[in-house]
Motif scaffolding. Structure first.
Motif, PDB file in Angstrom:
ATOM      1  N   UNK B  98      87.513  35.574 -51.573  1.00 45.44           N
ATOM      2  CA  UNK B  98      88.269  34.821 -51.977  1.00 45.44           C
ATOM      3  C   UNK B  98      89.520  35.360 -51.423  1.00 45.44           C
ATOM      4  N   UNK B  99      91.017  34.474 -50.877  1.00 47.58           N
ATOM      5  CA  UNK B  99      92.275  35.628 -50.631  1.00 47.58           C
ATOM      6  C   UNK B  99      92.644  35.651 -51.276  1.00 47.58           C
ATOM      7  N   UNK B 100      93.196  34.986 -52.769  1.00 48.34           N
ATOM      8  CA  UNK B 100      94.076  36.165 -53.583  1.00 48.34           C
ATOM      9  C   UNK B 100      93.148  36.902 -54.830  1.00 48.34           C
ATOM     10  N   UNK B 101      92.457  36.958 -54.004  1.00 49.08           N
ATOM     11  CA  UNK B 101      91.868  38.127 -55.215  1.00 49.08           C
ATOM     12  C   UNK B 101      91.816  39.734 -53.661  1.00 49.08           C
TER      13      UNK B 101
END
Lengths: 815, 223
Positions: B98-101
């Motif tokens: 998950x790119x935003x984590x």
């Protein structure tokens, strides 16, 4: 809670990483919510918030109207009101009121004040009482007794120093002393006429008859009595009075209106329309946002599929997406409260004085804002969340969307266009109405005319002196440089006041209570020239119509035709080769010589001329006609001055005041306005509605255009491979561009169709504002449709160009 | 000993016009606890489809599928997902972080989906970071990691919830050889510690890390 907070933190992070999207979303919501909140505040003040009186729903206005002419009036006479009190059981109190504007002297420069004569029951009806001193008593209402007054709190502080010792002091009102006996509470706001700087004691006038219907009546329903029961009783009493006093009461019925209806009735249609349109705007903003969220969801399908694959339930994903929507909603709500303030200022003109004042952030507003935001959230948050998470995992992991998921943005885009069309149509129709109204001849040449009220105190100006004063004033004004004509009249055209009288026409059927009525104007001979009143037949009033001379009267063409069309008149039509205007003028000439008499008077006056009709009540309002009487033969002391100039009429204000002061320094000059201004005020509500509708429509169209751009961009992105193949096998870039533009046009077409149906459905809301234009006016619809298609094509430009510029090799290689 | 999972006469097909296109035909397969099984075959053989059925991502199959004594083919959707959440860890070819984590947050997410308390989650994340020797990278985002590091995190995420079965779909497909070997050595280590692993791969070298190979061809088990 812990997981929810984590979702909110994640949402804030995501939104911070997409400032463009976040700003667009917050602005969209702010516009929609802001307009809605502002209009709701006005709706709340006018229609929902309790009136500032105890048990206000028990207060009614009472009046009389002609049974055959509903809405013909709402006043009554002292004698009839006395019968209501004696015969009726429905009311615990009936108060009478008559507004007047006395000149205060002896307390600084002469000043005109707002005042209202009230009967002692007024405080029982309103459920309030003076905070200092005493209320009016029965003794104060005895004819011939001394004048007394209860002053407003603002007047008490400003003019009497807020000193309780001022009680007992006498104020000179039109030269007559009125002793200050009380001070109203600080928050007092009287309904209608009862909102005044001074309340003075009403006393019956021995000369008044049952037909002297100049009083307003307010009453409080007795406990346990319903409005319907009170109406039934008053109908019965009206019948009794019509039987016992047919000369004055035949055909008249009593009318009751809840106080709120009486206060806001006129603006209710406009307000309801505005509320509907602002709700539409919020709906459109929500749909726009839903589309943005949906597009965002589609772009995040891979991420969401991964979450599902590593153990998230669908409900958990929906909750996460809702958290994002809630954060956006909260930001949008906050921004919406700011934009609400701006819109509120624009709506202030709709709210009557009685209901103005700071309306704090109370329960109803908070509840409404929460409901509006929640409703919006359900649409732009929940629907996309549910749609987005309904996916099969493997295609989701590959970033693919189902056909159904891809179709929803199209539906939403078409919906937005449809909603925008409804608002555009509403705005266009009201604009068309204003254009139609502008073409209606008002009846006078209103440019260059300044008017002001100059009223004479009865004690210093008995009847014999009244005409002489005003004639001297006119002579003085005619000598002022720049003035081309001057006159006085008892009623200012378009001014909101009226003086309607019943007239017996000699020889005509219909006398007494069934006599025709007309608006009476008492004027000096220069009046027609000063205000540009056109002559149709005969002559206007002149110097020869002096006191002692045979009574003369001039009628307008509407009243003239009413006489001619009634039995036994209707002289033979002069059918000839003359033009319709000439035939009409010839016909009107038959009115000259007919004799008229005011109801209750003995002297007959002869019609000496016919003039054009004046749209006194508004450009789209009808009236029964006007009659003009010479001041010299009908003394009157409540006159207004008119001066005409070829320059700026406002510049004549100081000279006008100086001319009055030169004759009598104790007279106030007030209600100064040009005729143009007064005429403009007649369309004020419509112009306000048009401004707001246009603003909402503009925002709606912009939102719809932006929404459509997003949808088309998504459509191009999903079909990149297909478009690349088309280009690779020989399609020209222009053909690919046209594909996108055609798609935009087809969505606009669907929106147009849906919007038209919605406009038809909403027709009822608009009718009250329209004039000489139907809801499906072809010109308006055609223009709006063109605007919609133009917007759609403009919205398609960027995605279409992007599609046309695709490099097929690059696209297909990456696939 | 009863197998951990078994497939009997499993078919998977997609509608095509008036007919069907079969991706899997009459698959019979048993995997015991602690086995390291490799599924191989040419493109279009049905390998990934089989893996996603085993991972309970794909319920649209015919035949029987038993897992840890449960008849998966008979379970309603919610119970199937509960079973999947409890027992399965999945490693993707494209990592799918998950790119935003951050790394730590990526590891924590599967535990939060399994209703593990916050304090326990933090402890287990710390433990896995240490075990996989990526403590220094815990606050970095996936975009700041190399491919091999991302896949390492992907594997860590798959095992953090202590699944009974670890499924890996071409786990080294996007890595260069040395990174790929590192991942395979990790899998071996996990298997030696008792994890049951099923991997899909084209690579014979990767297959050599497992106990046995199941070969698919045109949807059938060839051997």
């Amino acid at each position: 809670m812990d997981a929810f907070l984590a979702d909110v933190r994640y949402a804030l992070r995501r939104l911070a990483r997409s400032p463009g999207f976040t700003l667009a979303a917050v602005l969209t919501l702010a516009l929609g919510l802001g307009a809605n909140l502002a209009v709701f505040r006005a709706v709340d003040r006018l229609l929902l918030a309790p009136l500032p009186y105890p048990d206000a729903d028990r207060i009614v206005t009472l009046g009389e109207m002609e049974a055959r002419k509903p809405k013909s009036g709402h006043s009554t006479s002292a004698l009839n009101a006395g019968e209501w009190r004696r015969r009726g059981r429905s009311f615990s109190a009936i108060a009478l009121a008559h507004g007047w504007s006395p000149t205060l002297t002896g307390l600084g420069p002469a000043e005109r004040l707002t005042a209202v004569d009230v009967s002692p029951e007024v405080f029982s009806v309103l459920g309030t009482a003076p905070r200092l001193g005493r209320p009016f008593s029965a003794a104060d209402a005895v004819p011939g007794g001394p004048g007394v007054t209860i002053v407003s709190d603002a007047f008490f502080r400003a003019r009497l120093g807020g000193d309780p010792a001022a009680l007992g002091r006498a104020l000179l009102l039109n030269g007559t002393p009125h002793t200050v006996i009380g001070v109203l509470p600080a928050g007092y706001r009287g309904p209608g006429e009862l909102q005044a700087e001074l309340l003075t004691n009403w006393q019956a006038n021995a000369r008044d008859t049952r037909a002297s219907r100049s009083l307003r009546a307010f009453a409080r329903l007795r406990d346990g009595v319903s409005l319907a029961a009170a109406r039934a009783e008053m109908a019965s009493i009206s019948e009794q009075l019509a039987r016992e006093f047919p000369a004055d009461n035949k055909g008249m019925v009593a009318e009751l209106q809840p106080l709120r209806d009486a206060l806001v009735g006129e603006v209710r249609p406009a307000l309801v329309l505005l509320f509907a349109t602002s709700s539409l705007l919020l709906l459109l903003a929500s749909v726009n946002l839903a589309n943005l969220m949906l597009a965002r969801g589609l772009a995040r399908r891979r991420e969401l599929a991964v979450r599902l694959a590593i153990g998230a339930s669908r409900a958990r994903i929906v909750r996460q997406l809702l958290a994002e929507a809630m954060v956006l909603g909260a930001l949008g709500c906050g921004a919406g409260l700011l934009t609400a303030r701006l819109t509120e200022a624009a709506l202030a003109g709709l709210v009557p004085e009685t209901l103005r004042g700071e309306s704090p952030l109370d329960f109803r507003l908070v509840a409404f804002a929460t409901l509006a935001a929640a409703g919006s959230l359900a649409l732009f948050g929940l629907v996309p969340a549910l749609r987005t998470t309904r996916m099969e995992l493997r295609p989701g992991l590959a970033g693919q969307a189902s056909t159904e998921a891809r179709r929803l943005p199209d539906v939403l885009a078409a919906t937005q266009l449809g909603l925008a069309l409804v608002l555009l149509c509403a705005s266009g129709l009201v604009l068309r109405t204003l254009t139609n109204l502008a073409r209606v001849e008002p009846g006078l040449q209103t440019g260059g005319v300044l008017t002001a009220a100059v009223q004479l105190p009865g004690q210093r100006y008995p009847e014999a002196k009244q005409a002489a004063f005003y004639e001297q004033l006119v002579e003085r004004l005619e000598r002022v440089p720049g003035v081309s004509a001057a006159a006085v009249a008892s009623v200012v055209p378009y001014g909101g006041n009226w003086d309607r009288v019943g007239l017996d026409v000699e020889g005509m059927a219909g006398q007494g209570a069934e006599a025709p009525e007309a608006d009476r104007f008492i004027v000096t001979p220069q009046y027609a020239k000063t205000v540009g009143l056109p002559l149709r037949a005969g002559r206007f009033l002149g110097p020869e119509d002096r006191a002692g001379a045979p009574l003369a009267v001039v009628v307008d063409e509407v009243f003239g035709l009413r006489i001619l069309n009634a039995a036994p008149f209707g002289a033979a039509e002069i059918a000839s080769a003359k033009s319709p205007a000439t035939r009409s003028a010839d016909r009107l000439a038959n009115v000259i010589g007919i004799r008229l008499k005011l109801i209750g008077r003995t002297e007959w006056a002869t019609v000496v001329g016919v003039v054009g009709h004046v749209k006194h009540y508004g450009l789209d309002a009808e009236s029964g006609g006007q009659v003009y009487l010479p001041l010299a033969q009908s003394p009157w002391r409540w006159m207004s001055v008119f001066v005409r100039t070829s320059g700026d009429p406002q510049a004549l204000g100081p000279a006008l005041r100086a001319a009055v002061a030169g004759l009598d320094g104790d007279l106030a000059v007030f209600d100064v306005a040009t005729l143009d201004e007064l005429l403009q005020r007649k369309t004020a509500t419509r112009r306000l509605a048009m401004r707001l509708l246009s603003l909402f429509a503009g925002i709606a169209l912009a939102l719809a255009g932006v929404g459509l751009t997003g949808v088309l961009a998504g459509w191009v992105a999903v079909r990149k491979r297909e478009l690349a193949i088309r280009l690779a096998i020989g399609a020209r870039p222009a053909e690919v561009l046209l594909l996108v533009v055609r798609r935009a046009a087809s969505l606009a077409g669907i929106g147009l169709a849906g919007g038209l149906l919605a406009t038809l459905a909403a027709a009822g809301l608009l009718r009250g504002l329209l004039f000489q234009v139907g809801v499906l006016d072809p010109a308006v619809l055609g223009t709006v449709a063109l605007l919609l298609f133009a917007t759609a094509v403009a919205a398609a430009t960027t995605p279409a160009l992007r599609a046309a510029r695709l490099d097929p090799v690059t696209v297909l290689r990456s696939e | 000993m009863a197998p951990l999972l078994s497939l009997r006469k499993v078919d998977r097909w997609y509608p095509q016009g008036a007919g069907r296109t079969y991706v899997l035909r009459q698959i019979d397969l048993e995997v015991k606890e602690g086995e390291f099984v490799t599924i191989m075959g040419p493109s279009g053989a049905g390998k990934s489809t089989l893996l996603h059925i085993l991972g309970m991502h794909d319920p649209q199959f015919e035949g029987e599928f038993e897992f840890a004594g449960e008849a998966v083919h008979k379970l309603p959707s919610k119970k199937r997902l509960d079973l999947q959440r409890k027992h399965i860890g999945f490693v993707f070819q494209k990592y799918h972080l998950l790119d935003d984590l951050t790394v730590a947050e990526n590891l924590e997410v599967p535990l939060s989906y399994r209703d593990v308390k916050k304090t326990d989650r933090q402890a287990r994340v710390a433990d896995v970071l240490d075990r996989f020797q990526i403590v220094g990278k815990k606050d970095l985002y996936p975009a700041q990691l190399s491919g091999g590091q991302q896949q390492l995190v992907g594997v860590a995420r798959a095992v953090i919830a202590e699944p009974s079965l670890l499924l890996a779909d071409e786990p080294t497909g996007n890595l260069h050889s040395e990174q790929g070997r590192e991942i395979m050595r990790l899998f071996k280590k996990l298997n030696d510690a008792g994890a049951t692993i099923i991997q899909v791969t084209h690579s014979e070298e990767n297959a050599s890390y497992g106990h046995r190979v199941v070969r698919l061809a045109d949807g059938w088990i060839a051997s």
